[in-house]
Design a protein around this motif. Structure first.
Motif, short mmCIF file in Angstrom:
data_model
loop_
_atom_site.label_atom_id
_atom_site.label_comp_id
_atom_site.label_asym_id
_atom_site.label_seq_id
_atom_site.Cartn_x
_atom_site.Cartn_y
_atom_site.Cartn_z
N UNK A 254 0.81 -1.22 0.00
CA UNK A 254 0.00 0.00 0.00
C UNK A 254 0.84 1.28 0.00
N UNK A 255 2.02 1.25 0.63
CA UNK A 255 2.82 2.49 0.64
C UNK A 255 3.31 2.82 -0.77
N UNK A 256 3.62 1.79 -1.53
CA UNK A 256 4.12 2.05 -2.87
C UNK A 256 3.03 2.65 -3.75
N UNK A 257 1.83 2.06 -3.71
CA UNK A 257 0.78 2.54 -4.61
C UNK A 257 0.37 3.96 -4.22
N UNK A 258 0.35 4.25 -2.90
CA UNK A 258 -0.01 5.60 -2.48
C UNK A 258 1.04 6.61 -2.95
N UNK A 259 2.31 6.20 -2.92
CA UNK A 259 3.37 7.11 -3.37
C UNK A 259 3.30 7.30 -4.88
N UNK A 313 -8.63 3.63 -0.90
CA UNK A 313 -7.18 3.47 -0.99
C UNK A 313 -6.57 4.29 0.13
N UNK A 314 -5.86 3.64 1.07
CA UNK A 314 -5.31 4.40 2.19
C UNK A 314 -4.24 5.38 1.72
N UNK A 315 -4.29 6.60 2.25
CA UNK A 315 -3.29 7.60 1.90
C UNK A 315 -2.04 7.44 2.74
N UNK A 316 -0.98 8.16 2.34
CA UNK A 316 0.30 8.00 3.02
C UNK A 316 0.25 8.42 4.48
N UNK A 317 -0.52 9.48 4.77
CA UNK A 317 -0.58 9.95 6.17
C UNK A 317 -1.25 8.90 7.04
N UNK A 318 -2.31 8.26 6.51
CA UNK A 318 -2.96 7.18 7.24
C UNK A 318 -2.01 6.02 7.46
N UNK A 319 -1.28 5.68 6.40
CA UNK A 319 -0.37 4.54 6.49
C UNK A 319 0.72 4.79 7.53
N UNK A 320 1.19 6.04 7.59
CA UNK A 320 2.19 6.37 8.62
C UNK A 320 1.64 6.14 10.02
N UNK A 321 0.39 6.63 10.22
CA UNK A 321 -0.21 6.47 11.56
C UNK A 321 -0.43 5.00 11.89
N UNK A 322 -0.87 4.23 10.87
CA UNK A 322 -1.11 2.80 11.12
C UNK A 322 0.17 2.08 11.49
N UNK A 323 1.32 2.61 11.06
CA UNK A 323 2.59 1.95 11.35
C UNK A 323 2.96 2.10 12.83
#
Lengths: 541, 63, 378
Positions: A254-259, A313-323
């Motif tokens: 997901x991080x790749x596709x969001x980027x 599609x999760x955005x990068x800011x969401x993905x950061x928080x989920x990490x």
């Protein structure tokens, strides 16, 4: 424990990127031209017309110039895992090394042995036997790509292995999962067919040069026709396959596709249209974590990526928080693992196993911990370290976004170019459309450029991981002094510059000389003045 | 006899191809697509060349 | 015996086979490269020399790639550690290895200055890798300075100059260079005619004799050198990690322990000697076919002698002997070794078949006029 020097990691990455991109300048032509040459020879064997033999000979000669550097620079790639990525090699060598070894056994031996016969066996083999040799060379080089991309598929979406806390590495446990990994499959087909596009455009471009100059008409028109048809199907396939690959990345990276899509906030198809446009242009800013100057097509993004109308599609800011929680859990995992390694305490092992899925995130936090030691994390510095690590879980958005955009736009351009080329070639009207011919000639380097940007998209988009979710790139490098890295980088730069100069010199030389140079059945008086007339050509004598 | 061996050889190749297609189709749909696609691409290019020769039967090319 | 132990031993033997194949086949091409400027006094002769191995060098080079791939997969920790520890040397080796394919393909495609430049590239890329190859064996016998952190990351304890400027390693390098010249010279005699035949013959005989003398000297040297031994029993079935499970010490002459325990092993150095002397003898009586196989035997003898002396050690650590990499602790997992063995068993016969067919198709003497007239030759 000695610390990992970030500048050595960066230099190792720079060296790997330099050598891989350089190697990849030659690979696409090898993958594509072999099959196109095999197609030409097939026509020769079926029809028995000498001109197809001439075509096979001539294009094989240019192919050989390219193939040699491809092989040579491929050696570097195989050795660099050991020389510069020792922790990586130790950590996944048990599963990652296997496809590389099989590549040697199954593919590389085949292509290297048969390419010798392909060049030297013309007078010693029957026509069908030589044709078989040509096909085996083509198949061999593509099988090579297959095993390499199976190995790469493991880095993108590790499956087929499990972490073993005793040997401190990922251990191979399923051959089928490794080989039939969807990521590996899609990567292989996309890359191989992209090579076909590069090979087709190369042959088409050089043929256009002859048609524009009015020389080698019979030769050039046939080569152009075959290349144009080869290219139109391939270029359409590449675009389709690229779309499917994007959908896979949505599922597993997901991080790749969001980027790639420059998506900072979650997409949401149900709210306002502007919330999920597919960006045609934007300037992503990694520092402020937002885009400047967005131009996009509304509504398109969600169906394009998810192949559905409503999935988010999760955005990068969401993905950061989920990490965040995974980083905490990972720190626990790594500390327990270290304790288990030192004391063999079963309680520590049990703790580790609870948090095993997040261990990669613990490794990731090590870069930001005091003295790169997770046991030195205290309540006082905990939040700052987690915040820093969260920011490090996403790739560089600007690079990924634009590498992908350039590749994609070029891909669509190739479809258009080949469509015109194939159409005019089928109507035998090429000479009336010099614009298409000129476009083909000047587009020769573009598919190779697109392949390079494809590599950047795939590998820069995988960051910060070497093995997605398990081993950060920062941990993977060998602990060399900076001096060693400077030595090898300078050496590679010098050597590779000489190679590319020599390759281009020969390519231009033989490209301009054209097919009559080594064919004796064309009337000599007719062939000689064709190229000696232009002033530019004299410089090559 | 020679013909028999040729046919037998062909039968073996076809059997292998079908087996490969079944396995690849089940486990690796993408690999299957590559096999089919590459064959098709090569054949289309070859067909284009053959078509070229029929388009200009009286061309001055060396045959 | 446990299945895992059997697989570990099989892969150790296969490693020896790969290294011998690499020495024989790649060494032969390198020897031709080294000799190029001496056996060919003009351009036509040099092109003949190159075209003698022209159809085969690419296939032979795969031994090198396969060697790298097999070490990576079957001995991941050894691959990770040895390639990094010998970084500068490995990079030099790599530079010369990547120079060679390009030199083959490009040399004869332009004018005389261009060709002369590539001829030097052949000399460097022929001689240097063989010296490095031999020197690596020398260094491994003496022990290499490295240790590990708890994650398995290696750390280097010695500078690369120590590996290069070390008399024993240099001697091993010269053995390997001589063997490659002997094998390359033999190949030139096999498919070349006078005057290449005569010049190659002199070089091959001289090189084989030098190799035999230095190989004997090396044996005496090793007998007085510190070898590595287990000071406590080790479980060969142990999980493959260097971090625990071994206690290792040093003892003078310990590299001969295996030979004392199993006197049959003396056959290995004997095979090496017979190969080297046989190579010289059959070249002297102008029977290069037999000499070629003797050359292959000398590589097998030399490499398996080293392996038998060290077994089960692969690359001992001189600074932290307990983490020394051995056949027991540096291999891949059982599952991996099994799959790799399956692939090796399936593909090795196929490879042997088509490689032999390729040599069969391209058999016969290479003549100057053929080379000059064939647009595809090097």
């Amino acid at each position: 424990m000695p610390l990992i020097d970030p500048s050595v990691v960066d230099l190792s990455r720079a060296q790997f990127a330099l050598t891989a991109l350089y190697h990849f300048l030659f690979v696409p032509l090898t993958l594509g031209m072999t099959f196109l040459i095999a197609a030409m020879e097939t026509v020769y064997v079926i029809t028995g017309k000498e001109i197809y033999k001439e075509m096979t000979h001539f294009w094989a000669k240019l192919f050989g110039i390219n193939f040699a550097i491809g092989v040579a620079t491929g050696l570097t790639m195989e050795f660099e895992f050991g020389t510069n990525w020792s922790m990586y090699s130790h950590f996944v060598g048990d599963v990652f090394g296997t496809p590389l070894a099989i590549e040697g056994l199954m593919a590389f031996f085949m292509e290297s042995t048969f390419i010798g016969l392909m060049f030297f066996g013309w007078n010693r083999l029957s026509r069908p036997a030589h044709l078989a040799v040509t096909y085996l060379t083509a198949l061999g080089s593509n099988l090579s790509a297959l095993w390499i991309l199976i190995a790469n598929g493991f880095m993108q979406n590790p499956q087929g292995a499990a972490f073993d806390p005793v040997t401190m590495r990922m251990q191979f446990n399923s051959f089928l999962n490794l080989v039939f990994s969807p990521d590996a499959q899609a990567k292989f087909v996309h890359t191989s067919i992209a090579g076909f596009v590069a090979g087709a455009l190369f042959v088409m471009g050089v043929s256009s040069f002859y048609i524009l100059r009015g020389v080698h008409k019979e030769f050039a028109a046939r080569s152009f026709r075959m290349a144009a048809l080869f290219g139109i199907v391939s270029s359409m396939a590449v675009v389709t396959l690229g779309d499917a690959l994007g959908r896979l990345d949505y599922l597993v990276q997901p991080t790749k596709i969001a980027a790639i899509e420059g998506l900072w906030q979650d997409s949401n198809a149900n709210s306002s249209a502007a919330a999920s446009p597919w960006l045609l242009f934007a300037l992503p800013n990694d520092a402020t974590q937002s885009n400047v100057a967005e131009i996009g097509i509304p509504y398109v993004l969600t169906p394009l990526i998810t192949h559905s109308e409503s999935r988010v599609i999760p955005g990068l800011l969401t993905l950061e928080q989920q990490a965040g929680p995974r980083i905490d859990s990972g720190i626990t995992a790594i500390n327990a693992l270290q304790q288990f390694g030192e004391t063999h305490d079963p309680a520590a092992l049990a703790t580790f196993q609870q948090h095993e899925q997040d261990m990669g995130y613990g490794f990731l936090a090590q870069e930001f911990a005091p003295n790169q030691d997770l046991t030195q994390i205290t309540p006082a510095n905990h939040d700052a370290i987690i915040a820093q690590t969260e920011k490090a879980t996403i790739p560089n958005v600007f690079v990924t976004f634009w590498a992908f955009r350039i590749m994609m736009y070029l891909g669509f351009y190739f479809v258009v170019l080949f469509a015109f080329a194939a159409y005019y070639s089928l109507r035998n009207e090429l000479e009336k459309h010099p614009l298409v011919l000129k476009a083909a000639l000047f587009s020769i380097p573009l598919p190779i450029l697109a392949c390079e940007f494809g590599w950047i998209t795939a590998e820069a988009g995988r960051q910060p991981w070497s093995v997605y979710g398990w081993l950060p790139t920062f941990q993977a490098a060998s602990s060399h002094p900076v001096g060693y890295m400077a030595f090898s980088l300078v050496g590679f730069a010098l050597l590779y510059s000489c190679f590319i100069a020599a390759e281009l010199y020969l390519m231009f030389k033989f490209g301009r000389l054209g097919p009559q140079h080594h064919e004796d059945h064309e009337p000599a008086g007719h062939a000689a003045p064709m190229f000696a007339t232009g002033a530019a050509d004299k410089s090559w004598q | 006899m020679g013909k028999f061996f040729k046919l037998a050889g062909l039968a073996v190749v076809i059997a292998l191809a079908i087996a490969l297609a079944v396995v690849a189709g089940d486990y690796g749909p993408w690999y299957f697509a590559w096999l089919v696609g590459t064959t098709m691409i090569v054949l289309i290019a070859a067909a284009g060349a053959v078509l070229f020769d029929t388009q200009e039967p009286n061309s001055n090319g060396k045959v | 015996m446990e299945m895992y132990v059997v697989l570990k031993v099989i892969w150790a033997v296969l490693l020896g086979v790969l290294l011998s194949g690499l020495g024989t086949m790649v060494g032969m091409d390198m020897g031709v490269g080294t000799l190029l400027r001496f056996v060919g006094k003009n351009d036509g002769e040099r092109r003949v020399a190159l075209n003698i191995i022209g159809p085969h060098w690419d296939g032979n080079q795969v031994w090198f790639i396969l060697g790298g791939g097999a070490i990576f997969a079957a001995f991941p920790t050894l691959y990770a550690t040895s390639f990094s520890v010998f970084y500068v040397v490995m990079i030099l080796l790599l530079f010369s290895m990547i120079m060679r394919p390009v030199a083959f393909e490009y040399r004869s495609k332009a004018g005389s200055t261009w060709r002369a430049t590539w001829d030097w590239a052949f000399l460097i890329s022929g001689a240097l890798p063989m010296i490095v190859y031999g020197a690596a064996f020398g260094n491994v016998l003496e022990g290499v300075g490295y240790h590990y952190s708890w994650t398995g990351q290696y750390f280097q304890d010695e500078s690369f100059l120590g590996y290069l400027l070390n008399p024993f390693a240099v001697m091993c390098g010269v053995v390997s260079l001589s063997l490659s010249i002997a094998q390359g010279g033999t190949m030139l005699m096999l498919r070349g005619e006078e005057p290449i035949f005569g010049r190659a013959r002199v070089a091959a005989i001289g090189a084989a004799v030098v190799a035999a003398v230095l190989f004997a000297l090396g044996g005496v040297w090793v007998a007085h050198m510190n070898g590595f031994v287990f000071t406590a029993p080790v479980d060969p079935n142990m999980p493959a990690t260097p971090l625990t499970g071994q206690t290792v010490g040093l003892a003078p002459g310990a590299w001969l322990n295996n030979f004392h325990a199993y006197p049959l092993l003396w056959a290995l150095p004997a095979i090496g000697f017979v190969g080297m002397l046989g190579n010289a003898f059959f070249n002297a009586v102008r029977v290069p076919v037999v000499a070629w196989w003797c050359g292959a035997l000398s590589w097998i003898g030399a490499i398996f002698t080293t392996g038998a002396a060290m077994f089960p050690f692969l690359m001992p650590s001189s600074t932290d002997p307990n983490v020394s990499l051995t056949v027991w602790n540096a291999t891949g997992s059982q599952y991996n070794l099994g799959w790799m063995l399956f692939f090796a068993l399936v593909f090795t016969p196929i490879i042997l078949a088509y490689t032999s067919w390729c040599f069969y198709v391209m058999r016969g003497k290479v003549k100057v006029e053929n080379v000059v007239n064939d647009s595809h030759s090097y």
